[in-house]
Design an enzyme around this catalytic site. Structure first.
Site, mmCIF file in Angstrom:
data_model
loop_
_atom_site.group_PDB
_atom_site.id
_atom_site.type_symbol
_atom_site.label_atom_id
_atom_site.label_comp_id
_atom_site.label_asym_id
_atom_site.label_seq_id
_atom_site.Cartn_x
_atom_site.Cartn_y
_atom_site.Cartn_z
ATOM 1 N N LYS A 1 1.751 4.453 -2.795
ATOM 2 C CA LYS A 1 1.706 5.887 -2.484
ATOM 3 C C LYS A 1 3.014 6.570 -2.873
ATOM 4 O O LYS A 1 3.018 7.702 -3.384
ATOM 5 C CB LYS A 1 1.405 6.093 -1.005
ATOM 6 N N TYR B 1 0.833 -1.208 0.000
ATOM 7 C CA TYR B 1 0.000 0.000 0.000
ATOM 8 C C TYR B 1 0.865 1.254 0.000
ATOM 9 O O TYR B 1 0.664 2.177 -0.795
ATOM 10 C CB TYR B 1 -0.919 -0.014 1.223
#
Length: 290
Positions: free
Chosen positions: A146, A142
């Site tokens: 980003k 995750y």
């Protein structure tokens, strides 16, 4: 402005849509679920054709949009298999950024994440408070996405000198209902050490989005967005000393001052958090009498 918000039905998205409409903007919410009222359009952001079609204008909104706020994503590690998180979040963000460019939209504000700072800090941060000055340290798929989104934004704004992309590294988003649990964190300083005891009230997150749109300039900028205090009743100095004894504290910390530095957001955006959990759970400083 005419603003499209992706993920406007989510926890942060609801506050953002409300704030932008209260500020007088016309807001279209792009999501796969949510209230199908005025301003809602169901879109799968993984389908580039759908995204660019919407950005170029809808039948009832044929003039298109002035700005994009991109919040839609699988919002945390572990909610889906890693490969699914990577494919969904990376593809959706590419499609949003690229469709905006094709549609001539020059202002993009999007949800980056505090996770790029090194969460869950199983490896000590380089210093406290953490800020935007040290290289990204993604520790999950995750967070890796980003980081890659930020790198993509840097290159896209290099390609197009008129394009403005602002990445807001939001801390853990909270609503007032979440504050019921905060006093319990004091029982164990390690319960929330994973993000240096930070949080962001959704309404203050929405303030940051509004300010980022207002102050958008060509190029890419990243900002940590957190509340000015921690989730803890204990002092920030004592927390840092107990949990991160080998980490240098580079400034004098206020009693409950955030260790996710918002100095850059204060300076460049005028960001000023207004909603502390302490307003909902005032700390008891003197014993009560029966």
């Amino acid at each position: 402005m005419r603003i499209v918000v992706t993920g406007g039905s989510g926890k942060l998205g609801r506050s953002v849509v409300r704030r932008l409409r209260d500020d007088g903007h016309t807001v279209t919410n792009l999501d796969r679920t949510g209230h199908r009222g005025p301003g809602f359009t169901e879109v799968d952001l993984r389908n580039y054709g759908h995204v660019v079609d919407v950005f170029l204008g809808l039948e009832d909104r044929p003039s298109g949009f002035d700005a994009v706020v991109h919040l839609a994503a699988i919002p945390a590690p572990g909610l889906a298999p890693d490969a699914v998180t990577f494919e969904n979040n990376m593809l959706a963000t590419y499609n949003v950024f690229q469709a905006a460019r094709r549609a001539g939209i020059k202002t993009i504000v999007y949800a980056s994440s505090e996770t790029v700072l090194g969460l869950p800090f199983d490896v000590d941060p380089p210093y406290i408070p953490v800020d935007e000055e040290y290289p990204a340290r993604p520790e999950s798929t995750y967070s890796l996405v980003k980081h890659l989104e930020e790198q993509m934004a840097i290159q896209l704004t290099r390609w197009d000198p008129e394009l403005s992309i602002t990445g807001l590294r939001f801390s853990n988003v909270t609503d007032p209902d979440d504050y019921e649990d905060f006093p319990s964190f004091d029982s164990d300083a390690t319960l929330r050490k994973w993000n240096l005891w930070g949080y962001i009230d959704g309404r203050d997150g929405a303030q940051a989005v509004a300010l980022a749109l207002q102050h958008a300039k060509p190029g890419f900028e990243a900002f940590i967005i957190a509340n000015a205090d921690t989730v803890m009743g204990r002092s920030s100095t004592s927390l840092a000393a107990e949990v991160f004894p080998d980490v240098k504290v580079v400034k004098d910390l206020g009693e409950h001052e955030t260790m996710l530095s918002i100095d850059k957001a204060r300076r460049m955006l005028g960001f000023a958090p207004e909603h502390s959990w302490r307003s909902y759970h005032p700390l008891r400083t003197t014993p009560t009498e029966d």
